[in-house]
Design a protein around this motif. Structure first.
Motif, PDB file in Angstrom:
ATOM      1  N   LYS A 158      39.070  43.377  59.851  1.00 54.21           N
ATOM      2  CA  LYS A 158      38.344  42.619  60.875  1.00 54.21           C
ATOM      3  C   LYS A 158      39.139  41.374  61.215  1.00 54.21           C
ATOM      4  O   LYS A 158      39.810  40.800  60.353  1.00 54.21           O
ATOM      5  N   LYS A 176      25.993  42.175  55.995  1.00 57.88           N
ATOM      6  CA  LYS A 176      25.803  43.399  56.776  1.00 57.88           C
ATOM      7  C   LYS A 176      27.094  44.217  56.808  1.00 57.88           C
ATOM      8  O   LYS A 176      27.060  45.443  56.717  1.00 57.88           O
ATOM      9  N   LEU A 177      28.240  43.543  56.916  1.00 57.34           N
ATOM     10  CA  LEU A 177      29.517  44.254  56.909  1.00 57.34           C
ATOM     11  C   LEU A 177      29.751  44.968  55.586  1.00 57.34           C
ATOM     12  O   LEU A 177      30.221  46.111  55.554  1.00 57.34           O
ATOM     13  N   ALA A 193      27.347  45.940  53.513  1.00 57.41           N
ATOM     14  CA  ALA A 193      26.360  47.026  53.452  1.00 57.41           C
ATOM     15  C   ALA A 193      26.820  48.236  54.252  1.00 57.41           C
ATOM     16  O   ALA A 193      26.625  49.378  53.834  1.00 57.41           O
ATOM     17  N   GLU A 194      27.436  48.010  55.397  1.00 57.16           N
ATOM     18  CA  GLU A 194      27.953  49.120  56.202  1.00 57.16           C
ATOM     19  C   GLU A 194      29.062  49.861  55.465  1.00 57.16           C
ATOM     20  O   GLU A 194      29.180  51.081  55.551  1.00 57.16           O
ATOM     21  N   ALA A 195      29.879  49.126  54.724  1.00 55.64           N
ATOM     22  CA  ALA A 195      30.965  49.753  53.975  1.00 55.64           C
ATOM     23  C   ALA A 195      30.440  50.563  52.798  1.00 55.64           C
ATOM     24  O   ALA A 195      31.015  51.592  52.436  1.00 55.64           O
ATOM     25  N   GLY A 218      27.321  52.050  52.539  1.00 57.52           N
ATOM     26  CA  GLY A 218      26.611  53.230  53.010  1.00 57.52           C
ATOM     27  C   GLY A 218      25.139  52.932  53.186  1.00 57.52           C
ATOM     28  O   GLY A 218      24.681  51.797  53.039  1.00 57.52           O
ATOM     29  N   ALA A 219      24.351  53.959  53.473  1.00 54.79           N
ATOM     30  CA  ALA A 219      22.941  53.780  53.811  1.00 54.79           C
ATOM     31  C   ALA A 219      21.996  54.069  52.655  1.00 54.79           C
ATOM     32  O   ALA A 219      20.787  53.974  52.834  1.00 54.79           O
TER      33      ALA A 219
END
Length: 88
Positions: free
Chosen positions: A3, A35-36, A38-40, A42-43
């Motif tokens: 990023k 949030k970044l 958490a996205e890395a 997974g869900a």
């Protein structure tokens, strides 16, 4: 995940939260680091022990020009009304 962000440092800012600002270069929004991450990850619901590596590399530095304050003496300003001509 790579990023890029714009970091603005202003140690003389009036408010503490304006002294160090990290922004997205396209949207100018402040990134939500949690949030970044958490996205890395997974869900999947759960708690995770994560390792986050932050490598900072300055790509370019833009100097902030010093703002000059100009004083204006209102007594010296004169406003001239436009000259009107009579139309026959």
């Amino acid at each position: 995940m790579m990023k890029h962000y714009i970091l603005s440092l202003n140690p003389t800012a009036k408010h503490e939260w304006d002294r160090c600002i990290l922004r997205d270069p396209l949207t100018a929004k402040r990134p939500d680091i949690a949030k970044l991450v958490a996205e890395a990850v997974g869900a999947d619901t759960g708690s995770y022990l994560v390792s986050v590596n932050i490598e900072v590399q300055v790509l370019e530095q833009a100097a902030v020009p010093h703002a000059e304050q100009l004083s204006l003496n209102v007594g010296e300003v004169t406003i001239q009304a436009p000259q009107l001509r009579e139309v026959a």
